[in-house]
Every structure is written in C-alpha cells, then in structure tokens.
Motif scaffolding. Structure first.
Motif, mmCIF file in Angstrom:
data_model
loop_
_atom_site.group_PDB
_atom_site.id
_atom_site.type_symbol
_atom_site.label_atom_id
_atom_site.label_comp_id
_atom_site.label_asym_id
_atom_site.label_seq_id
_atom_site.Cartn_x
_atom_site.Cartn_y
_atom_site.Cartn_z
ATOM 1 N N ALA A 1 -17.413 -29.498 27.606
ATOM 2 C CA ALA A 1 -16.499 -30.510 28.140
ATOM 3 C C ALA A 1 -17.260 -31.549 28.956
ATOM 4 C CB ALA A 1 -15.412 -29.848 28.988
ATOM 5 N N GLU A 2 -18.269 -31.107 29.716
ATOM 6 C CA GLU A 2 -19.112 -32.052 30.464
ATOM 7 C C GLU A 2 -19.844 -32.996 29.524
ATOM 8 O OE1 GLU A 2 -21.350 -30.742 34.177
ATOM 9 O OE2 GLU A 2 -21.156 -28.854 33.071
ATOM 10 N N LEU A 3 -20.389 -32.453 28.458
ATOM 11 C CA LEU A 3 -21.120 -33.279 27.501
ATOM 12 C C LEU A 3 -20.188 -34.298 26.845
ATOM 13 C CD1 LEU A 3 -23.291 -30.521 25.780
ATOM 14 C CD2 LEU A 3 -24.056 -32.187 27.474
ATOM 15 N N ALA A 4 -19.004 -33.855 26.461
ATOM 16 C CA ALA A 4 -18.053 -34.755 25.824
ATOM 17 C C ALA A 4 -17.625 -35.872 26.769
ATOM 18 C CB ALA A 4 -16.836 -33.968 25.340
ATOM 19 N N ALA A 5 -17.438 -35.539 28.034
ATOM 20 C CA ALA A 5 -17.053 -36.562 29.004
ATOM 21 C C ALA A 5 -18.140 -37.622 29.165
ATOM 22 C CB ALA A 5 -16.748 -35.911 30.351
ATOM 23 N N ALA A 6 -19.396 -37.214 29.052
ATOM 24 C CA ALA A 6 -20.511 -38.144 29.238
ATOM 25 C C ALA A 6 -20.614 -39.162 28.112
ATOM 26 C CB ALA A 6 -21.821 -37.371 29.360
ATOM 27 N N ASP B 1 -22.858 -42.514 18.881
ATOM 28 C CA ASP B 1 -23.423 -42.891 17.585
ATOM 29 C C ASP B 1 -24.091 -41.725 16.874
ATOM 30 O OD1 ASP B 1 -23.224 -46.034 17.608
ATOM 31 O OD2 ASP B 1 -23.907 -45.443 19.602
ATOM 32 N N LEU B 2 -24.599 -40.756 17.632
ATOM 33 C CA LEU B 2 -25.336 -39.658 17.021
ATOM 34 C C LEU B 2 -25.211 -38.402 17.870
ATOM 35 C CD1 LEU B 2 -27.397 -38.580 14.894
ATOM 36 C CD2 LEU B 2 -29.210 -39.413 16.418
ATOM 37 N N LEU B 3 -24.770 -37.315 17.239
ATOM 38 C CA LEU B 3 -24.795 -35.991 17.850
ATOM 39 C C LEU B 3 -25.840 -35.171 17.119
ATOM 40 C CD1 LEU B 3 -23.779 -33.532 19.494
ATOM 41 C CD2 LEU B 3 -22.042 -33.203 17.704
ATOM 42 N N VAL B 4 -26.799 -34.620 17.855
ATOM 43 C CA VAL B 4 -27.800 -33.734 17.275
ATOM 44 C C VAL B 4 -27.563 -32.325 17.798
ATOM 45 C CG1 VAL B 4 -30.241 -33.230 16.966
ATOM 46 C CG2 VAL B 4 -29.485 -35.615 17.169
ATOM 47 N N ASN B 5 -27.100 -31.448 16.919
ATOM 48 C CA ASN B 5 -26.936 -30.038 17.268
ATOM 49 C C ASN B 5 -28.249 -29.321 16.960
ATOM 50 O OD1 ASN B 5 -24.238 -29.545 18.281
ATOM 51 N ND2 ASN B 5 -23.474 -30.115 16.255
ATOM 52 N N VAL C 1 -16.394 -34.022 20.566
ATOM 53 C CA VAL C 1 -16.868 -35.420 20.586
ATOM 54 C C VAL C 1 -16.407 -36.216 19.376
ATOM 55 C CG1 VAL C 1 -18.881 -34.786 21.956
ATOM 56 C CG2 VAL C 1 -19.102 -34.932 19.468
ATOM 57 N N LEU C 2 -15.573 -35.646 18.511
ATOM 58 C CA LEU C 2 -15.125 -36.378 17.326
ATOM 59 C C LEU C 2 -14.473 -37.717 17.652
ATOM 60 C CD1 LEU C 2 -13.723 -33.990 14.570
ATOM 61 C CD2 LEU C 2 -15.362 -35.853 14.309
ATOM 62 N N PRO C 3 -13.608 -37.800 18.664
ATOM 63 C CA PRO C 3 -13.039 -39.114 18.958
ATOM 64 C C PRO C 3 -14.105 -40.165 19.267
ATOM 65 C CG PRO C 3 -11.793 -37.394 20.068
ATOM 66 C CD PRO C 3 -13.012 -36.733 19.502
ATOM 67 N N ALA C 4 -15.137 -39.772 20.022
ATOM 68 C CA ALA C 4 -16.211 -40.713 20.360
ATOM 69 C C ALA C 4 -17.036 -41.069 19.129
ATOM 70 C CB ALA C 4 -17.103 -40.117 21.443
ATOM 71 N N LEU C 5 -17.254 -40.116 18.224
ATOM 72 C CA LEU C 5 -17.983 -40.387 16.989
ATOM 73 C C LEU C 5 -17.186 -41.306 16.071
ATOM 74 C CD1 LEU C 5 -19.368 -36.818 16.212
ATOM 75 C CD2 LEU C 5 -20.779 -38.864 16.561
ATOM 76 N N ARG C 6 -15.899 -41.056 15.943
ATOM 77 C CA ARG C 6 -15.064 -41.890 15.074
ATOM 78 C C ARG C 6 -15.017 -43.325 15.556
ATOM 79 N NH1 ARG C 6 -10.395 -37.288 14.968
ATOM 80 N NH2 ARG C 6 -11.028 -36.147 13.084
ATOM 81 N N THR C 7 -15.028 -43.518 16.872
ATOM 82 C CA THR C 7 -15.008 -44.873 17.437
ATOM 83 C C THR C 7 -16.181 -45.704 16.952
ATOM 84 O OG1 THR C 7 -13.849 -44.153 19.435
ATOM 85 C CG2 THR C 7 -15.143 -46.176 19.610
ATOM 86 N N ARG C 8 -17.343 -45.076 16.773
ATOM 87 C CA ARG C 8 -18.562 -45.792 16.379
ATOM 88 C C ARG C 8 -18.955 -45.541 14.914
ATOM 89 N NH1 ARG C 8 -21.967 -46.335 21.172
ATOM 90 N NH2 ARG C 8 -20.589 -47.049 22.850
ATOM 91 N N SER C 9 -18.111 -44.848 14.146
ATOM 92 C CA SER C 9 -18.500 -44.417 12.795
ATOM 93 C C SER C 9 -19.874 -43.749 12.866
ATOM 94 C CB SER C 9 -18.530 -45.605 11.822
ATOM 95 O OG SER C 9 -17.251 -46.167 11.676
#
Length: 224
Positions: free
Chosen positions: A63-68, A74-78, A117-125
C-alpha cells in the motif's frame, strides 16, 4: 513532458539495482523497494531515488508503494524474489512451508502489487516487467520449488497481458548473473556476467516498447 516513473522491487543490489542505475541515467523518477533499509537508502541516495523499505509480501508495504506512484506509473519491475530453502533440496525433501513462503514472495506478492498499482499504470499506458527464470521450464535438480514459483509467475504474466491490452506485460529471464542469490544456490557466480549486462538488455523492452510476451536477455542482446 511528464517525467517517467518506475517502481522497482528488490532494488538494493543485483539486477534490481542495475536496472535502477540504467533508468536513473535516462532521467526516470525512481521508487525503490527492498527489505534491507540501509542498503536501499544508500542506493537511493546515489541515484536520487525514493526509498521505501519493506517486504513485498506485506499488504501494508504494498500500500505504501502504491501510494508513492498514485500520480501515474510508467513501469513496474517485479524483481524481488527468494530461492526458498537453501541449500536447494530435491523435491522429495522440499519443506512445504518454505515453498509456501516462496510462492508468497515470488508469485502472490507480484500479483498483489500489480493489482495495487493498476490504476496508475493504466493512466500512463505503462508496462509491467516480471523477472522470471529458465528454471520455470527446465528440469534442473534442486530447482523444482523455485522453478515452480517462476512457472506460476509466467502464467500470471501471460494472462495479465491478454486481460490488459492497453499495457505492456513482459516476463523476462535475465540468465545467470554474478549475484548473491546465485551464490546462495551453490552456483559459480564469479563466472557469470554482471547484473548490469542483463539490465541493459532487458531495458531494450522499455526503450522499444516491444510487444507483451516472454523474453530472455540473451535473445534481446541478439536483436539488431
């Protein structure tokens, strides 16, 4: 232009740190995660990044990471992961509780972070880069537990790519690297290439916004 933002887990050393270094040179805003706070803070200070230490298997930390990155990602690296039981056991001797913990870190945590973080990813494609392994498909003695977690991550990645056509979803095998994890597995890490070698290859996915799919660093290096 809006500064591009990347969230990288397991970023205090190895491949995660190498990817962060490459992106920092290209002007990205970076949010970095790792369990070891001291090493993470050192890396973040050198790169001008934001450090959020914690365990990706923890819902509160995710949740902390998602808030940040709520403003856009633009990029999530798991990249964060665990071998599980070491020395690597045969499946006949695999402690099931240890394997459950490995699935929690290597499979469930990446999926849960994607969901957060999907909402943040979708915002930036944006794009998701899930770090996998050739152990996901090859039958290496001792690697059954770890390989099973990576096979599961591969399948989740493939389905996510179909369900989220507006994003890029890559699951990529970096190959052997000179890392602490490879040493812990009992392999000759000194003979392996540096994580930076793999990072430069994997980031060709980002630079070219290549189609969603499974890739290896070796194949990416061979591309013209």
């Amino acid at each position: 232009m809006t500064q591009r933002t990347a969230l990288i887990t397991g970023a205090s050393r190895g491949l995660g740190l190498a990817l962060a270094q490459e992106l920092a040179r290209d002007g990205w805003r970076l949010v970095l995660d790792a369990r070891g706070a001291d090493a993470l803070e050192t890396a973040a200070a050198e790169l001008g990044a934001e450090a959020i230490a914690g365990d990706v298997a923890s819902a509160g930390h995710r949740a902390e990471l998602a808030a940040a990155v709520a403003g856009g990602l633009d990029l999530l690296v798991n990249n964060a992961g665990t071998l599980g039981t070491v020395p690597l056991p045969a499946l006949a001797d695999q402690p099931v509780d240890d394997l459950a913990d490995a699935f929690a870190t290597n499979v469930l945590a990446p999926l849960a972070l994607v969901q957060a973080v999907l909402p943040a990813l979708r915002t930036r494609s944006g794009a998701v880069l899930n770090i996998t392994s050739d152990a996901a498909g090859a039958a290496y003695p001792g690697w059954g537990g770890y390989g099973a977690t990576k096979a599961a991550l591969d399948q989740l990645s493939a389905v996510l790519a179909v369900e989220e056509p507006g994003l890029r979803v890559w699951w990529a095998d970096p190959g052997e690297m000179n890392t602490a994890m490879l040493r812990a597995a009992g392999e000759d890490a000194d003979a392996a290439p540096s994580p930076g070698h793999a990072a430069a290859a994997l980031l060709r996915l980002v630079a070219g916004r290549l189609p969603s799919g499974r890739y290896s660093a070796a194949d990416l290096r061979a591309r013209p």
